[in-house]
Design a protein around this motif. Sequence first.
Motif, PDB file in Angstrom:
ATOM      1  N   ALA A  27       4.542   3.698  -0.646  1.00 10.71           N
ATOM      2  CA  ALA A  27       3.807   4.687  -1.071  1.00 10.71           C
ATOM      3  C   ALA A  27       2.628   4.045  -2.166  1.00 10.71           C
ATOM      4  CB  ALA A  27       4.474   5.736  -1.894  1.00 10.71           C
ATOM      5  N   ASN A  30      -1.058   8.545  -6.496  1.00  7.25           N
ATOM      6  CA  ASN A  30      -2.057   9.549  -6.324  1.00  7.25           C
ATOM      7  C   ASN A  30      -2.304  10.038  -7.694  1.00  7.25           C
ATOM      8  OD1 ASN A  30      -3.326  11.414  -4.584  1.00  7.25           O
ATOM      9  ND2 ASN A  30      -2.066  12.946  -5.069  1.00  7.25           N
ATOM     10  N   ASN A  74      -3.477   1.218  -6.821  1.00  9.62           N
ATOM     11  CA  ASN A  74      -2.469   1.888  -6.053  1.00  9.62           C
ATOM     12  C   ASN A  74      -1.146   1.853  -6.635  1.00  9.62           C
ATOM     13  OD1 ASN A  74      -4.458   2.780  -4.164  1.00  9.62           O
ATOM     14  ND2 ASN A  74      -4.317   0.926  -2.598  1.00  9.62           N
ATOM     15  N   ASP A  98       3.166  10.096  -6.368  1.00  8.43           N
ATOM     16  CA  ASP A  98       2.519   9.286  -5.247  1.00  8.43           C
ATOM     17  C   ASP A  98       1.896  10.173  -4.277  1.00  8.43           C
ATOM     18  OD1 ASP A  98       4.593  10.168  -3.819  1.00  8.43           O
ATOM     19  OD2 ASP A  98       5.881   8.396  -4.081  1.00  8.43           O
ATOM     20  N   ASN A  99       1.524   9.487  -3.110  1.00  5.96           N
ATOM     21  CA  ASN A  99       0.873  10.056  -2.040  1.00  5.96           C
ATOM     22  C   ASN A  99       1.870  10.910  -1.262  1.00  5.96           C
ATOM     23  OD1 ASN A  99       1.831   7.636  -1.003  1.00  5.96           O
ATOM     24  ND2 ASN A  99       0.440   7.551   0.590  1.00  5.96           N
ATOM     25  N   THR A 100       3.210  10.727  -1.356  1.00  8.81           N
ATOM     26  CA  THR A 100       4.179  11.428  -0.739  1.00  8.81           C
ATOM     27  C   THR A 100       4.611  12.789  -1.467  1.00  8.81           C
ATOM     28  OG1 THR A 100       6.162  10.709  -1.647  1.00  8.81           O
ATOM     29  CG2 THR A 100       5.069   9.371   0.219  1.00  8.81           C
TER      30      THR A 100
END
Length: 115
Positions: A27, A30, A74, A98-100
């Motif tokens: 991941a 975000n 990231n 995070d992006n999840t």
Amino acid sequence: MSFRWPSKDPDETLDYSIDWSRFLDTAIINSVKWFVKSNLFTTKTELASGQNLTTASSSATTDSIQNVSQTNTNTVATINIGGGQNNIEYTFFCQMTDNTGSTAERSVKIRLKER
């Protein structure tokens, strides 16, 4: 468990980072929020970029510890810290989403000491 950053002089403005890569696996970061509290001001307060503890809190605190700026890649979150009061220990909290959609938080202590 709380980690510890090297001490900083109240007159210095320095970058401090948290590497989330082992936690993230595949991941990516975000968003990141930073919070702070001290042994004088024990309320955990969000410290947005450009804010110091006095302007971020709703109390009558006069603490100049400041989130001068913040960045992230990231996998790494970085805060540029300025000001603060001599002989005070601060705890910074880095809250990462995070992006999840998973959210995690790490705390790090830093002591201010005149050099």
